[in-house]
Scaffold this motif. Structure first.
Motif, PDB file in Angstrom:
ATOM      1  N   VAL A 267       0.863  -1.181   0.000  1.00  0.00           N
ATOM      2  CA  VAL A 267       0.000   0.000   0.000  1.00  0.00           C
ATOM      3  C   VAL A 267       0.902   1.234   0.000  1.00  0.00           C
ATOM      4  O   VAL A 267       1.791   1.352   0.844  1.00  0.00           O
ATOM      5  CB  VAL A 267      -0.935   0.007   1.223  1.00  0.00           C
ATOM      6  CG1 VAL A 267      -1.840   1.234   1.185  1.00  0.00           C
ATOM      7  CG2 VAL A 267      -1.767  -1.269   1.270  1.00  0.00           C
ATOM      8  N   ASN A 268       0.634   2.132  -0.921  1.00  0.00           N
ATOM      9  CA  ASN A 268       1.597   3.194  -1.165  1.00  0.00           C
ATOM     10  C   ASN A 268       1.063   4.588  -0.872  1.00  0.00           C
ATOM     11  O   ASN A 268       0.071   5.013  -1.449  1.00  0.00           O
ATOM     12  CB  ASN A 268       2.067   3.151  -2.628  1.00  0.00           C
ATOM     13  CG  ASN A 268       3.310   3.974  -2.863  1.00  0.00           C
ATOM     14  OD1 ASN A 268       4.347   3.692  -2.275  1.00  0.00           O
ATOM     15  ND2 ASN A 268       3.207   4.990  -3.686  1.00  0.00           N
ATOM     16  N   ASP A 269       1.713   5.270   0.032  1.00  0.00           N
ATOM     17  CA  ASP A 269       1.645   6.703   0.303  1.00  0.00           C
ATOM     18  C   ASP A 269       0.380   7.154   1.033  1.00  0.00           C
ATOM     19  O   ASP A 269      -0.537   6.406   1.315  1.00  0.00           O
ATOM     20  CB  ASP A 269       1.853   7.512  -0.970  1.00  0.00           C
ATOM     21  CG  ASP A 269       2.730   8.744  -0.723  1.00  0.00           C
ATOM     22  OD1 ASP A 269       3.200   8.943   0.410  1.00  0.00           O
ATOM     23  OD2 ASP A 269       2.933   9.514  -1.674  1.00  0.00           O
ATOM     24  N   TYR A 270       0.382   8.463   1.336  1.00  0.00           N
ATOM     25  CA  TYR A 270      -0.547   9.042   2.300  1.00  0.00           C
ATOM     26  C   TYR A 270      -1.999   9.000   1.863  1.00  0.00           C
ATOM     27  O   TYR A 270      -2.904   9.032   2.700  1.00  0.00           O
ATOM     28  CB  TYR A 270      -0.142  10.479   2.628  1.00  0.00           C
ATOM     29  CG  TYR A 270      -0.217  11.454   1.465  1.00  0.00           C
ATOM     30  CD1 TYR A 270      -1.286  12.324   1.320  1.00  0.00           C
ATOM     31  CD2 TYR A 270       0.803  11.520   0.523  1.00  0.00           C
ATOM     32  CE1 TYR A 270      -1.340  13.227   0.276  1.00  0.00           C
ATOM     33  CE2 TYR A 270       0.759  12.426  -0.512  1.00  0.00           C
ATOM     34  CZ  TYR A 270      -0.316  13.272  -0.647  1.00  0.00           C
ATOM     35  OH  TYR A 270      -0.373  14.167  -1.685  1.00  0.00           O
TER      36      TYR A 270
ATOM     37  N   PHE B 143       3.992   2.005   2.785  1.00  0.00           N
ATOM     38  CA  PHE B 143       5.145   2.898   2.692  1.00  0.00           C
ATOM     39  C   PHE B 143       4.678   4.335   2.501  1.00  0.00           C
ATOM     40  O   PHE B 143       3.829   4.610   1.652  1.00  0.00           O
ATOM     41  CB  PHE B 143       6.068   2.509   1.539  1.00  0.00           C
ATOM     42  CG  PHE B 143       7.361   3.263   1.560  1.00  0.00           C
ATOM     43  CD1 PHE B 143       8.391   2.860   2.396  1.00  0.00           C
ATOM     44  CD2 PHE B 143       7.547   4.406   0.797  1.00  0.00           C
ATOM     45  CE1 PHE B 143       9.583   3.568   2.456  1.00  0.00           C
ATOM     46  CE2 PHE B 143       8.723   5.124   0.851  1.00  0.00           C
ATOM     47  CZ  PHE B 143       9.751   4.705   1.687  1.00  0.00           C
ATOM     48  N   LEU B 144       5.260   5.236   3.306  1.00  0.00           N
ATOM     49  CA  LEU B 144       4.919   6.658   3.253  1.00  0.00           C
ATOM     50  C   LEU B 144       6.067   7.423   2.600  1.00  0.00           C
ATOM     51  O   LEU B 144       7.184   7.447   3.127  1.00  0.00           O
ATOM     52  CB  LEU B 144       4.670   7.193   4.664  1.00  0.00           C
ATOM     53  CG  LEU B 144       4.219   8.649   4.759  1.00  0.00           C
ATOM     54  CD1 LEU B 144       2.806   8.816   4.201  1.00  0.00           C
ATOM     55  CD2 LEU B 144       4.263   9.131   6.211  1.00  0.00           C
ATOM     56  N   HIS B 145       5.806   8.056   1.464  1.00  0.00           N
ATOM     57  CA  HIS B 145       6.859   8.756   0.736  1.00  0.00           C
ATOM     58  C   HIS B 145       7.101  10.171   1.259  1.00  0.00           C
ATOM     59  O   HIS B 145       8.190  10.714   1.071  1.00  0.00           O
ATOM     60  CB  HIS B 145       6.510   8.820  -0.757  1.00  0.00           C
ATOM     61  CG  HIS B 145       6.653   7.511  -1.442  1.00  0.00           C
ATOM     62  ND1 HIS B 145       7.787   7.130  -2.103  1.00  0.00           N
ATOM     63  CD2 HIS B 145       5.802   6.459  -1.543  1.00  0.00           C
ATOM     64  CE1 HIS B 145       7.631   5.911  -2.604  1.00  0.00           C
ATOM     65  NE2 HIS B 145       6.435   5.487  -2.275  1.00  0.00           N
ATOM     66  N   ILE B 146       6.106  10.769   1.876  1.00  0.00           N
ATOM     67  CA  ILE B 146       6.260  12.129   2.376  1.00  0.00           C
ATOM     68  C   ILE B 146       6.754  12.088   3.820  1.00  0.00           C
ATOM     69  O   ILE B 146       6.785  11.023   4.443  1.00  0.00           O
ATOM     70  CB  ILE B 146       4.933  12.919   2.268  1.00  0.00           C
ATOM     71  CG1 ILE B 146       3.859  12.286   3.151  1.00  0.00           C
ATOM     72  CG2 ILE B 146       4.476  13.002   0.819  1.00  0.00           C
ATOM     73  CD1 ILE B 146       2.566  13.088   3.211  1.00  0.00           C
TER      74      ILE B 146
END
Length: 466
Positions: free
Chosen positions: A138-141, A162-165
């Motif tokens: 599951v990807n990002d906010y 995974f949180l990119h920010i």
């Protein structure tokens, strides 16, 4: 990673170069880790009026040609989830900008309801195609609420989020009215990944305070078991970038830039034109540099690529005020000290610009990893020019020691860093570039994907065994 373009009863699917291209490239550089790979996401246009037959036809084409399953949401769901809940609540707060009513509407109940509804549709689609043994990434906010929904329906699934920010400090996060829901949503995963150690520490401390759960250096302890909270530095695919950099057209463009700006030193930047990328702060620092180092006034050019965004249009006026002031004071008929492009440029032009630069300036107020800096290092294989990098960029943790670090709110520090970069000796340039290059190769896209996937697999084994 595609967009459906309609024409009457016909449609075509085109690659859409927006969204998280970094993840797309990272996974594609690591295909040997997967027996099969499927993308799941929303489309780039309204589908509210589509018939079931149209949805089925598009779904079949996306699966056959793009390995993608679409999620169909209503216009109201998209607007509430993406435009308000994600972009007007989570994104500002996670970048240390408190979203205030009535300017932003992410606080509204309908925005949260749209986000939940959208994430539920993602869960429906994933459950529909899930097979035991699959890893769900599951990807990002935008999808922070999704892991919990998946865990409720697939209790034995291997799930990573995974949180990119950036993940903000507890003092910021605890102001959000949906703080508990966001944390519980993320912690439905076996592994929660963040870009830096400080973001990891923020999440663990915040979860302990808000949810009252136990923590450890490696994660958090829930009733169902341990959740890893890990640091995974996202990188790029050096081989892929070098291959594009080696293209003959890039070399021709580099020569063109050398001829066009002969006798000048080039500073370059490429950022979104929003409040957290620090474009205005960069320009103010450059203005201070020109005022205090007048010998460079006609010898330097700042080429700034400012990518258009839908938010904060008033910022463009503030930025252009500084651009016009600099060009008016320091410009001549023969010399323009700031070349400002309020649009993106072709990738080959971008690589050539990075290669011709005498320094790159990144002054983000907050940022996740910022892979532009990695691309710059690769493109500087010949010149070895310095990198000026904000201390508040995720990359700074690994680049500290090679980059010239600056506080983007300190215009004098930016000015000094520009001067230091432009007068730096060749020996120091080489030493700094070698350090940065090692970091780029070590923290590559493939190592990022491999470490994250490995932890999901190993953590799931421990969880099921206990």
């Amino acid at each position: 990673m595609g967009e459906v373009v309609e024409s009457g009863d016909q449609f075509v699917v085109e690659h859409l170069n927006v969204g998280n291209i970094g993840l797309f490239n990272a996974v594609n550089a690591s295909l040997d880790l997967f027996a099969e790979r499927i993308w799941i996401g929303e489309l780039g246009i309204s589908t509210e009026e589509w018939s079931d037959a149209r949805k089925s036809a598009v779904s079949d084409k996306l699966l056959d040609e793009f390995e993608t399953f679409p999620v169909f949401v209503s216009d109201d769901e998209f607007e509430g989830h993406y435009s308000r809940f994600s972009k007007q609540l989570i994104w500002p707060a996670f970048h240390y900008i408190m979203p205030e009513m009535p300017h932003w509407h992410g606080w509204e109940k309908s925005a949260y309801e749209a986000a939940m509804s959208t994430c539920q549709k993602f869960a429906d689609r994933i459950v529909e195609i899930y097979r035991p043994g699959d890893i769900i990434w599951v990807n990002d906010y935008h999808l922070m609420l999704l892991p919990k929904l998946l865990r409720e329906r697939l209790p034995n699934a291997k799930i990573g989020f995974f949180l990119h920010i950036p993940f903000p400090s507890s003092e910021i996060f605890r102001c959000l009215h949906v703080r508990k829901e966001l944390l519980e949503g993320m912690l439905g995963a076996d592994v929660v990944g963040l870009q830096t150690f400080s973001y990891k520490r923020h999440l663990i401390q915040t979860a302990k305070r808000v949810l009252g759960i136990e923590g450890s250096p490696s994660g958090l302890v829930l009733d169902r078991g341990h959740v890893i909270v890990g640091q995974y530095a996202m990188g790029l695919d050096p081989v892929g970038v070098e291959g594009k950099w080696s293209n003959a057209s890039v070399g021709e463009l580099i020569e063109f830039l050398h001829e066009k700006y002969a006798g000048k030193q080039l500073l370059v930047g490429r950022d979104k034109l929003d409040h957290v990328k620090g474009v205005r702060q960069k320009l103010l620092g450059y203005e201070y540099f020109l005022n205090n180092y007048p010998d460079f006034a006609t010898k330097t050019v700042l080429i700034q690529i400012a990518l258009t965004t839908t938010e904060h249009n008033e910022l463009q006026v503030q930025v252009m005020d500084v651009v016009n002031r600099i060009n008016s004071k320091f410009g001549t008929i023969e010399h323009q000290p700031v070349v400002f492009f309020h649009k993106d440029i072709p990738y080959s032009h971008y690589l050539a610009l990075l290669s011709a630069a005498d320094a790159m300036v990144i002054t983000s107020l907050r940022d996740g990893m910022n892979l532009t800096s990695h691309e710059y290092v690769i493109c500087q294989r010949e010149k070895k020019s310095p990198l000026i990098l904000s201390e508040f960029v995720g990359t700074y943790g690994s680049f500290n020691g090679g980059a010239l670090g600056v506080n983007p709110m300190d215009t004098r520090a930016i000015a000094r860093a520009i001067h230091d970069a432009l007068v730096m000796s060749d020996e120091e340039k080489l030493a700094r570039w070698n350090f940065l290059h090692r970091q780029v190769l070590t923290n590559s896209a493939s190592s990022f994907v491999a470490s994250f996937i490995s932890d999901i697999r190993s953590m799931h084994v421990k969880t099921t065994a206990s």
